[in-house]
Design an enzyme around this catalytic site. Sequence first.
Site, PDB file in Angstrom:
ATOM      1  N   GLN A 102       0.851  -1.188   0.000  1.00 58.55           N
ATOM      2  CA  GLN A 102       0.000   0.000   0.000  1.00 58.55           C
ATOM      3  C   GLN A 102       0.889   1.240   0.000  1.00 58.55           C
ATOM      4  O   GLN A 102       1.526   1.566   0.995  1.00 58.55           O
ATOM      5  CB  GLN A 102      -0.901   0.007   1.234  1.00 58.55           C
ATOM      6  CG  GLN A 102      -1.859   1.192   1.294  1.00 58.55           C
ATOM      7  CD  GLN A 102      -2.539   1.305   2.654  1.00 58.55           C
ATOM      8  OE1 GLN A 102      -1.885   1.514   3.661  1.00 58.55           O
ATOM      9  NE2 GLN A 102      -3.859   1.162   2.665  1.00 58.55           N
ATOM     10  N   TYR A 177      -5.386  10.770   4.203  1.00 61.04           N
ATOM     11  CA  TYR A 177      -3.988  10.960   3.858  1.00 61.04           C
ATOM     12  C   TYR A 177      -3.915  11.814   2.583  1.00 61.04           C
ATOM     13  O   TYR A 177      -4.934  12.298   2.092  1.00 61.04           O
ATOM     14  CB  TYR A 177      -3.290   9.608   3.729  1.00 61.04           C
ATOM     15  CG  TYR A 177      -3.280   8.844   5.042  1.00 61.04           C
ATOM     16  CD1 TYR A 177      -2.515   9.303   6.121  1.00 61.04           C
ATOM     17  CD2 TYR A 177      -4.065   7.719   5.229  1.00 61.04           C
ATOM     18  CE1 TYR A 177      -2.526   8.634   7.340  1.00 61.04           C
ATOM     19  CE2 TYR A 177      -4.082   7.039   6.444  1.00 61.04           C
ATOM     20  CZ  TYR A 177      -3.311   7.501   7.498  1.00 61.04           C
ATOM     21  OH  TYR A 177      -3.332   6.853   8.710  1.00 61.04           O
ATOM     22  N   ARG A 353     -10.031  -7.156  10.806  1.00 58.10           N
ATOM     23  CA  ARG A 353     -10.064  -7.668  12.165  1.00 58.10           C
ATOM     24  C   ARG A 353     -10.316  -9.165  12.233  1.00 58.10           C
ATOM     25  O   ARG A 353      -9.740  -9.860  13.078  1.00 58.10           O
ATOM     26  CB  ARG A 353     -11.126  -6.909  12.972  1.00 58.10           C
ATOM     27  CG  ARG A 353     -10.740  -5.478  13.279  1.00 58.10           C
ATOM     28  CD  ARG A 353     -11.910  -4.660  13.806  1.00 58.10           C
ATOM     29  NE  ARG A 353     -12.905  -4.406  12.771  1.00 58.10           N
ATOM     30  CZ  ARG A 353     -13.978  -3.641  12.931  1.00 58.10           C
ATOM     31  NH1 ARG A 353     -14.191  -3.067  14.114  1.00 58.10           N
ATOM     32  NH2 ARG A 353     -14.832  -3.443  11.947  1.00 58.10           N
TER      33      ARG A 353
END
Length: 403
Positions: A102, A177, A353
């Site tokens: 990423q 971001y 998760r």
Amino acid sequence: MSPQLHGLLQPARLAGLELRNRLIKTATFEGMCPGGVPGEDLIRHHAAMARGGVGLTTVAYCGVSPDGLTFPDQMWMHAGIFPQLQRLTAVVHGEGGAISAQLAHCGYFSRNRPLNIPRPRGPSACINQYGLFSGIPVGGAMDASDIGRTVAEYAAAASLVRDAGFDAIEIHMGHGYLLSQFISPALNHRRDAYGGSLDNRMRLPLQVLTAVRGAVGRDFPLLAKLNLSDGFKAGLQIEEACQAARLLEQAGLDAIVMSGGLVSRTPMFLFRGASPLKQMVPLEKNPLQRTAMKWFGGASFPDLPFEELYFLELARQMRRTVDMPLVYLGGVASAEGMAQVADEGFEFLALGRALLHDPELPKRLQHEGETWRSACTHCNQCVASMGLPGGIRCVLNEPTAFA
């Protein structure tokens, strides 16, 4: 096993890459790069994902430059870590998996002092709340030279990633971001060709995509993580997110990982469930920041009820907009939910998760079929665990992590 669930577990192509199934370990920041160097914990973490049977595992937040990091112990892509990157990819391949990097840049959202500029920069001048107590309270606006340099840094990082043996790249365009800052109308207040209309706000993300594509070639898979919504009224909403997806599709992107929320404002819009703030506060090293988190952090990190497939309605709108492959992310907790996602036309499924709790999930799914349900409780203490020695982990598997 339903045809939909069976289909998720079958081999699939993503651009020029053959994946053993349609399950993707989404990028969840690992906290496993001390001094910015990929550590053994990072290698073991992604090897476990591959060993468990996931089709593609994603290494989170690979900064494209030193000033693109939110804090010093994040990895940035340069020749000095090439041997560690090669070892990481070789180990994942040895376990039968594929691996993606990423690529990211933080923009103004940073507590890291830039090397050659007086302050971190994004689309517009702003208060940098994240750096408020670290001596960098203000973010600046990027000029033309900053933009040109950043585009070149993405391309250089992409070349390094490809040469190190990675199988795909995810360009981070979400979560507040840099590229997300340009896309979001709440964060981009420019009056030049990079601000105003969505076409203008998408100019830098599209330039980055074009540069990365030129660096890696046509058949190398390029994904982008894109917000469906920023999670608040003035931010990016689903209508513009769908238009952004259409522009990315026209520019040759191979797939979108659909997400949401801004780390700086609405992180629980992404996570849902219990707030991890109580566990995060003691791990904060800066005493002023720790006090601010204790007294005011609840505004950004409130408990937000978890419901399965919480991004599905927004994702459906994007599915109706573009023909390109879409990666569903958000609240996948059961085989029934997986089957529904596949049935509604989403080609790939990303998990965070649930895989942190059980890296063997894909193999378990093969055996348990329709009865599988994740034991993740959505306590979100894994978010806080990024700051612990050894990095991110499921605290249900290590009940003494915060003892």
